[in-house]
Scaffold this motif. Sequence first.
Motif, short mmCIF file in Angstrom:
data_model
loop_
_atom_site.label_atom_id
_atom_site.label_comp_id
_atom_site.label_asym_id
_atom_site.label_seq_id
_atom_site.Cartn_x
_atom_site.Cartn_y
_atom_site.Cartn_z
N ARG A 7 21.62 5.37 31.08
CA ARG A 7 22.65 6.56 31.18
C ARG A 7 22.72 6.67 29.81
O ARG A 7 22.77 5.85 28.86
CB ARG A 7 23.74 6.08 32.02
N LYS A 8 23.23 7.83 29.40
CA LYS A 8 23.33 8.32 28.07
C LYS A 8 24.82 7.91 27.57
O LYS A 8 25.71 8.51 28.07
CB LYS A 8 23.08 9.84 27.76
N VAL A 9 24.78 6.83 27.02
CA VAL A 9 26.21 6.34 26.18
C VAL A 9 25.92 5.67 25.28
O VAL A 9 25.06 4.99 25.00
CB VAL A 9 26.89 5.38 27.47
N SER A 10 26.78 5.78 24.33
CA SER A 10 26.59 5.00 22.79
C SER A 10 27.16 3.75 22.87
O SER A 10 28.02 3.53 23.81
CB SER A 10 27.30 6.06 22.06
N VAL A 11 26.74 2.97 21.77
CA VAL A 11 27.33 1.67 21.67
C VAL A 11 28.77 1.83 21.48
O VAL A 11 29.43 0.67 21.87
CB VAL A 11 26.67 1.04 20.50
N GLU A 12 29.31 2.73 20.81
CA GLU A 12 30.61 2.79 20.43
C GLU A 12 31.51 3.03 21.82
O GLU A 12 32.52 2.38 21.91
CB GLU A 12 31.11 3.97 19.34
N GLU A 13 30.92 3.77 22.67
CA GLU A 13 31.64 4.00 24.00
C GLU A 13 31.65 2.71 24.84
O GLU A 13 32.59 2.31 25.44
CB GLU A 13 30.90 5.16 24.74
N LEU A 14 30.56 1.83 24.85
CA LEU A 14 30.39 0.72 25.45
C LEU A 14 31.41 -0.12 25.02
O LEU A 14 32.14 -1.18 25.52
CB LEU A 14 29.06 -0.06 25.29
N ALA A 15 31.52 -0.16 23.66
CA ALA A 15 32.75 -1.20 22.87
C ALA A 15 34.15 -0.76 23.25
O ALA A 15 34.96 -1.78 23.46
CB ALA A 15 32.46 -0.91 21.42
N LYS A 16 34.28 0.74 23.39
CA LYS A 16 35.75 0.91 23.81
C LYS A 16 35.82 0.43 25.18
O LYS A 16 37.07 -0.03 25.44
CB LYS A 16 35.88 2.52 23.52
N ILE A 17 34.96 0.64 25.96
CA ILE A 17 35.19 0.02 27.32
C ILE A 17 35.42 -1.35 27.40
O ILE A 17 36.15 -1.93 28.04
CB ILE A 17 34.15 0.57 28.26
N LYS A 18 34.61 -2.27 26.74
CA LYS A 18 34.80 -3.67 26.36
C LYS A 18 36.13 -4.00 26.00
O LYS A 18 36.59 -4.72 26.42
CB LYS A 18 33.86 -3.93 25.62
N ALA A 35 33.38 -2.91 36.17
CA ALA A 35 32.22 -2.33 36.88
C ALA A 35 31.73 -1.00 36.19
O ALA A 35 30.28 -0.82 36.04
CB ALA A 35 32.82 -1.73 38.29
N LEU A 36 32.56 -0.20 35.52
CA LEU A 36 32.02 0.89 34.44
C LEU A 36 31.50 0.30 33.42
O LEU A 36 30.15 1.02 33.18
CB LEU A 36 33.15 1.89 33.97
N TYR A 37 31.58 -0.64 32.70
CA TYR A 37 30.87 -1.43 31.72
C TYR A 37 29.42 -1.62 32.23
O TYR A 37 28.49 -1.12 31.60
CB TYR A 37 31.59 -2.54 31.21
#
Length: 134
Positions: A7-18, A35-37
């Motif tokens: 899925r197109k998601v940046s590392v920064e977006e994943l870090a925000k979710i985390k 679940a989203l992460y």
Amino acid sequence: MSSEVRRKVSVEELAKIKDAMDKETIVRVFKRYKALYLYLSGMIGSDVAKQTGITVNTICNLYKKYQFAGLSGIPDKKISGRPVRLTLEERNTLPIILNENTDMHILFAESLDCWRGWGFTISIQLMYLLINEP
């Protein structure tokens, strides 16, 4: 065929979710962030569902909410509660009537019987709130 979906998601977006997941204190919302992460990290929906206990359909809905509203779409919305059945005029006159009557017990009993006749029930706590409402 690989069980991993990109899925197109940046590392920064994943870090925000985390980060949001780590700060969350409500278990239900924490599970949603997790679940989203996992889903955005590349796991397929059925694997995420097994790991988090959330259905695949809910995971897809969380993903759609995230795409539309970002992280603010993940937590529960405030529930307004049961709507008031009394009209504004009735709410305004009830405390006046109850305060003017010297024999509150009789009026209270009559009010309960009257409301029950209309198909309503009222608790003592609600009556107290109505009497003491400014």
